[in-house]
Motif scaffolding. Structure first.
Motif, mmCIF file in Angstrom:
data_model
loop_
_atom_site.group_PDB
_atom_site.id
_atom_site.type_symbol
_atom_site.label_atom_id
_atom_site.label_comp_id
_atom_site.label_asym_id
_atom_site.label_seq_id
_atom_site.Cartn_x
_atom_site.Cartn_y
_atom_site.Cartn_z
ATOM 1 N N GLY A 196 1.575 -11.909 10.429
ATOM 2 C CA GLY A 196 2.327 -10.120 8.631
ATOM 3 C C GLY A 196 3.771 -10.122 10.024
ATOM 4 O O GLY A 196 3.563 -10.136 11.368
ATOM 5 N N SER A 224 4.365 0.268 12.005
ATOM 6 C CA SER A 224 2.839 -0.193 13.597
ATOM 7 C C SER A 224 1.355 -0.633 12.633
ATOM 8 O O SER A 224 1.095 -1.008 11.810
ATOM 9 C CB SER A 224 2.406 0.584 14.663
ATOM 10 O OG SER A 224 1.537 1.484 13.802
ATOM 11 N N GLY A 225 0.402 -0.933 14.274
ATOM 12 C CA GLY A 225 -0.689 -1.738 13.193
ATOM 13 C C GLY A 225 -1.887 -0.828 12.540
ATOM 14 O O GLY A 225 -2.913 -1.236 13.145
ATOM 15 N N PHE A 278 16.596 -1.277 3.107
ATOM 16 C CA PHE A 278 17.174 -2.399 2.891
ATOM 17 C C PHE A 278 17.978 -1.862 2.513
ATOM 18 O O PHE A 278 19.351 -1.509 3.205
ATOM 19 C CB PHE A 278 17.021 -3.294 1.882
ATOM 20 C CG PHE A 278 16.876 -2.143 0.382
ATOM 21 C CD1 PHE A 278 15.679 -1.378 0.141
ATOM 22 C CD2 PHE A 278 18.039 -2.331 -0.643
ATOM 23 C CE1 PHE A 278 15.338 -1.075 -1.289
ATOM 24 C CE2 PHE A 278 18.358 -1.928 -1.576
ATOM 25 C CZ PHE A 278 16.767 -0.653 -1.939
ATOM 26 N N ASP A 325 8.579 -4.176 -7.810
ATOM 27 C CA ASP A 325 8.943 -5.244 -6.376
ATOM 28 C C ASP A 325 8.754 -6.341 -6.883
ATOM 29 O O ASP A 325 9.198 -7.130 -8.082
ATOM 30 C CB ASP A 325 7.052 -5.789 -6.289
ATOM 31 C CG ASP A 325 6.947 -6.552 -5.145
ATOM 32 O OD1 ASP A 325 6.533 -5.564 -4.046
ATOM 33 O OD2 ASP A 325 7.544 -7.585 -4.105
ATOM 34 N N ILE A 373 0.586 -1.184 -0.334
ATOM 35 C CA ILE A 373 -0.361 -0.171 0.083
ATOM 36 C C ILE A 373 1.245 1.489 -0.167
ATOM 37 O O ILE A 373 0.492 1.958 -1.136
ATOM 38 C CB ILE A 373 -0.689 -0.158 1.315
ATOM 39 C CG1 ILE A 373 -1.866 1.306 1.036
ATOM 40 C CG2 ILE A 373 -0.502 -0.124 2.501
ATOM 41 C CD1 ILE A 373 -2.982 0.964 1.376
ATOM 42 N N MET A 389 -2.433 0.904 7.575
ATOM 43 C CA MET A 389 -3.331 1.566 6.353
ATOM 44 C C MET A 389 -3.672 2.843 5.800
ATOM 45 O O MET A 389 -2.723 3.432 5.158
ATOM 46 C CB MET A 389 -4.528 0.903 5.922
ATOM 47 C CG MET A 389 -4.953 -0.484 5.673
ATOM 48 S SD MET A 389 -4.038 -1.562 4.695
ATOM 49 C CE MET A 389 -2.938 -2.155 5.209
ATOM 50 N N THR A 390 -3.197 3.227 7.098
ATOM 51 C CA THR A 390 -3.591 4.735 7.576
ATOM 52 C C THR A 390 -1.756 5.400 6.981
ATOM 53 O O THR A 390 -1.854 6.018 6.689
ATOM 54 C CB THR A 390 -3.877 5.069 9.437
ATOM 55 O OG1 THR A 390 -5.242 3.795 8.610
ATOM 56 C CG2 THR A 390 -3.794 6.897 8.893
ATOM 57 N N THR A 405 2.393 -10.447 14.820
ATOM 58 C CA THR A 405 1.167 -10.283 14.497
ATOM 59 C C THR A 405 0.452 -11.742 14.337
ATOM 60 O O THR A 405 0.517 -12.094 13.004
ATOM 61 C CB THR A 405 0.621 -9.364 14.401
ATOM 62 O OG1 THR A 405 -0.908 -9.317 15.082
ATOM 63 C CG2 THR A 405 -0.200 -8.669 12.826
HETATM 64 C C1 LIG Z 1 -1.516 -9.424 10.169
HETATM 65 C C2 LIG Z 1 -1.350 -8.131 9.816
HETATM 66 C C3 LIG Z 1 -2.634 -7.479 10.055
HETATM 67 C C4 LIG Z 1 -2.733 -6.015 10.974
HETATM 68 N N1 LIG Z 1 -4.185 -4.991 10.690
HETATM 69 C C5 LIG Z 1 -3.775 -3.854 10.406
HETATM 70 C C6 LIG Z 1 -5.011 -3.785 9.910
HETATM 71 O O1 LIG Z 1 -5.758 -3.783 10.808
HETATM 72 N N2 LIG Z 1 -5.051 -1.623 9.865
HETATM 73 C C7 LIG Z 1 -3.722 -1.414 10.006
HETATM 74 O O2 LIG Z 1 -3.794 -0.066 9.268
HETATM 75 N N3 LIG Z 1 -2.758 -1.735 9.126
HETATM 76 C C8 LIG Z 1 -2.429 -2.888 9.539
HETATM 77 N N4 LIG Z 1 -1.361 -4.167 9.611
HETATM 78 C C9 LIG Z 1 -0.032 -3.272 8.639
HETATM 79 C C10 LIG Z 1 -0.532 -3.339 7.618
HETATM 80 O O3 LIG Z 1 -0.284 -3.888 6.993
HETATM 81 C C11 LIG Z 1 1.359 -2.615 6.854
HETATM 82 O O4 LIG Z 1 1.604 -1.971 7.467
HETATM 83 C C12 LIG Z 1 0.926 -2.680 5.731
HETATM 84 O O5 LIG Z 1 0.667 -3.556 5.393
HETATM 85 C C13 LIG Z 1 2.775 -2.327 5.121
HETATM 86 O O6 LIG Z 1 2.692 -1.743 3.916
HETATM 87 P P1 LIG Z 1 3.972 -1.226 3.026
HETATM 88 O O7 LIG Z 1 3.439 -1.197 1.293
HETATM 89 O O8 LIG Z 1 4.778 -0.633 4.286
HETATM 90 O O9 LIG Z 1 4.485 -3.267 2.863
HETATM 91 P P2 LIG Z 1 4.386 -4.152 1.769
HETATM 92 O O10 LIG Z 1 3.061 -4.987 1.860
HETATM 93 O O11 LIG Z 1 4.777 -5.182 3.005
HETATM 94 O O12 LIG Z 1 5.053 -3.742 0.908
HETATM 95 C C14 LIG Z 1 7.045 -3.682 0.283
HETATM 96 C C15 LIG Z 1 6.785 -4.620 -0.899
HETATM 97 O O13 LIG Z 1 7.870 -4.510 -0.986
HETATM 98 C C16 LIG Z 1 9.000 -5.597 -1.815
HETATM 99 N N5 LIG Z 1 9.925 -5.854 -1.274
HETATM 100 C C17 LIG Z 1 10.390 -5.319 -0.041
HETATM 101 N N6 LIG Z 1 12.010 -5.771 -0.460
HETATM 102 C C18 LIG Z 1 12.135 -5.552 -2.057
HETATM 103 C C19 LIG Z 1 13.195 -5.232 -2.490
HETATM 104 N N7 LIG Z 1 14.541 -4.713 -2.262
HETATM 105 N N8 LIG Z 1 12.806 -4.516 -4.308
HETATM 106 C C20 LIG Z 1 11.968 -4.977 -4.495
HETATM 107 N N9 LIG Z 1 10.935 -5.084 -3.661
HETATM 108 C C21 LIG Z 1 11.191 -5.653 -2.358
HETATM 109 C C22 LIG Z 1 7.627 -6.653 -1.271
HETATM 110 O O14 LIG Z 1 7.528 -8.643 -1.659
HETATM 111 C C23 LIG Z 1 6.612 -5.878 -0.033
HETATM 112 O O15 LIG Z 1 5.860 -6.008 -1.672
HETATM 113 C C24 LIG Z 1 -1.629 -5.057 9.453
HETATM 114 C C25 LIG Z 1 -0.396 -6.329 9.558
HETATM 115 C C26 LIG Z 1 -0.472 -7.055 9.525
HETATM 116 C C27 LIG Z 1 0.487 -7.802 9.407
#
Ligand SMILES: Cc1cc2nc3c(=O)[nH]c(=O)nc-3n(C[C@H](O)[C@H](O)[C@H](O)COP(=O)(O)OP(=O)(O)OC[C@H]3O[C@@H](n4cnc5c(N)ncnc54)[C@H](O)[C@@H]3O)c2cc1C
Ligand code: FES
Length: 509
Positions: free
Chosen positions: A336, A365-366, A238, A61, A41, A369-370, A253
């Protein structure tokens, strides 16, 4: 439906029900205005918002879109995990108020993108309820209620969460929160990005970012991407080996999806103030199903510090069955990773160590989405040279002066993990590792991470994490090697599943 490749062995309700088109890997060198690394996201929001401003964006990705934590979330939009009372104490009322309005702005932005791009992702405004685990916690609820009002959040205190079959006791109602299907949302963002001229490459891992005078080069295993600006949206960076990783801690979690009869529960979000704590949402399934799905999560622990965490699913199930007598079968179990920032505020903006052109979105953190949506908004403004009211609040380069004691405790925990070096192996020889299990084996001065698969094949890797040298531990629930220091995870073939490591565990013969 083809199973999506993700960063773990468990399958979330979203991965089981939404499929993504395959994006082919980068084939040649390429050029863009902005290279976004990471298709969760955070990355897709930043890429989409930049493409709306006529920036030519390339997003890469390492696996596929949604393969990371966004595919494993429960996707509530709710108030900060770090409560307003704590935020107010740490940052002062004005800053806590800024945090509150940044949360509202992020949720509104998601809602308006969904409307503008016509994304069918079951977005729904719902009320969120914080309640006390027991009567000894009632005072915390009172304090949080007062703090939320002082920072300008329209809250209400009730004696019971409406429509819930157990006695919750006093609770705070946070109106106008939200939930959605995170992967359908990502899919919609990706389609809009491509319509706006953006390019997406899957199976393309960024290995390093080289800094030149006027541009950055993102080096991948297939080619290089040259761009004036780079957004690192990889959940945990990274490219920054140390600085941010001392300011945040990685937790796992656990979630179960339990069938409940249609309309037996109201669509709400709720969470308690226990340790361990639980969070709950109701997922309304599509009309042809004759049940709803209750998603309940919690029982968090530090990454790499529980080798057999399956008991956590059972504990959540027991908690559900004690409180929701209408609970039927458990259809989903998944886990996750969450990055907990030391002072409760995410890291959204300029990467601390680089020049002005590398940006990072982490420490979600948790509230990912926000926070990640907010991260996309902040880095878009920074790249476009626009003012943003939240830049300094979420600056990744800020010193941690709030939440200092938690910060020190996390650092002590990380340092203590290095004592694994002087411990012996978990079993005395490779032959002793049971089938479908992993264990650390001492080999002279070396430590080996050994996995014995169902067919009898033994996979032997170095157990030394390629980030900063801690010893990895097996995670039987996800069949991965998890590092207890900063949350890197590796597959049984050594492949990086989650950073900050960027290089695989080396294979040993
Ligand atoms: C079980 C669970 C419940 C949750 N509940 C909530 C909730 O209710 N509300 C809320 O707001 N948040 C919640 N969260 C937190 C939220 O899901 C995450 O904070 C958020 O999805 C993180 O998004 P992101 O885009 O930062 O990371 P990710 O979705 O992990 O995306 C990162 C992407 O980067 C890619 N990547 C990594 N390294 C590299 C690289 N070197 N080169 C290219 N690509 C790379 C990965 O493949 C991945 O697709 C929850 C998390 C979990 C695990
Ligand atoms: S994640 Fe930092 S040493 Fe492993």
């Amino acid at each position: 439906m083809q199973p999506t490749i993700t960063n773990g062995a468990s399958t979330s309700i979203w991965h089981a029900t939404v499929s993504f088109p395959d994006f082919s890997p980068l084939q040649n060198n390429a050029q863009a205005d902005v290279c976004v690394i990471g298709g969760g996201i955070a990355g897709l929001t930043a890429a989409y918002l930049l493409s709306k401003q006529q920036k030519k964006v390339i997003l890469i990705d390492a696996f596929t879109l949604g393969a990371g934590e966004t595919g494993r979330t429960t996707a509530h939009f709710f108030p900060p995990d770090e409560w307003y009372a704590a935020l107010e104490e740490s940052f002062g009322t004005d800053h806590a108020s800024l945090i509150a309005n940044s949360y509202a702005a992020a949720t509104d932005t998601v809602e308006s993108i969904i409307g503008m791009e016509q994304i069918d992702c079951a977005f729904q405004r719902v009320d969120g309820y914080l309640y006390a685990l027991s009567s000894s916690h009632y005072m915390d609820i009172d304090q949080e209620f007062d703090a939320a009002r002082r920072v300008g959040v329209a809250v209400e205190k009730l004696e019971q969460i409406p429509g819930i079959p157990f006695v919750t006791g006093p609770c705070i109602r946070f109106p106008h929160q939200a939930q959605f299907d995170p992967l359908k949302y990502l899919k919609g963002l990706a389609e809009a990005l491509v319509r706006n001229g953006g390019a997406i490459y899957g199976n393309t891992r960024a290995l390093k970012i080289e800094d030149h005078d006027n541009y950055q080069t993102v080096c991948t295993q297939h080619g290089k991407i040259r761009a004036p600006a780079v957004v690192v949206a990889t959940n945990t960076p990274f490219n920054d080996r140390v600085v941010l990783h001392t300011k945040q801690a990685a937790y796992r979690t656990y979630v179960i999806g339990v069938r409940v009869p249609l309309n037996a529960l109201p669509p709400i979000l709720m969470w308690d103030n226990g340790d361990p704590y639980y969070y709950v949402r109701l997922e309304l399934r599509n009309p042809e199903c004759d049940y709803d799905m209750l998603l309940v999560g919690g029982r968090d622990h530090k990454v790499g510090q529980d080798p057999h965490p399956e008991h956590r699913y059972d504990e959540i199930e027991q908690w559900v069955r004690e409180r929701f007598p209408m609970a039927q079968s458990v259809d989903y179990r998944w886990s996750g990773e969450i990055m907990e920032p030391a002072d409760g505020a995410a890291f959204l903006g300029r990467n601390p160590l680089d020049n002005d052109n590398v940006y990072v979105i982490s420490g979600d953190s948790g509230n990912g989405m926000t926070h990640c949506t907010l991260g996309g908004m902040i880095v878009t403004d920074l790249i476009l040279g626009r003012k943003n009211p939240w830049t300094s609040l979420y600056d990744p380069g800020r010193k941690i002066t709030h939440g200092f004691f938690e910060f020190v405790a996390e650092q002590a925990n990380t340092l203590s993990q290095y004592s694994d070096w002087v411990k012996g192996g978990e079993v005395s020889s490779i032959r002793e590792v049971p089938r479908q299990e992993g264990a650390i084996v001492q080999d002279g001065a070396d430590k080996l991470a050994v996995y014995h698969d169902a067919e009898g094949k033994v996979h032997v890797l170095s157990a030394v994490c390629t980030h900063l040298g801690c010893i990895v531990h097996f995670n039987s629930a996800e069949r991965s090697w998890d590092c207890p220091c900063h949350g890197s995870r590796f597959g049984i073939d050594g492949e990086v599943l989650h950073g900050p490591a960027s290089a695989p565990l080396s294979i040993r013969k």
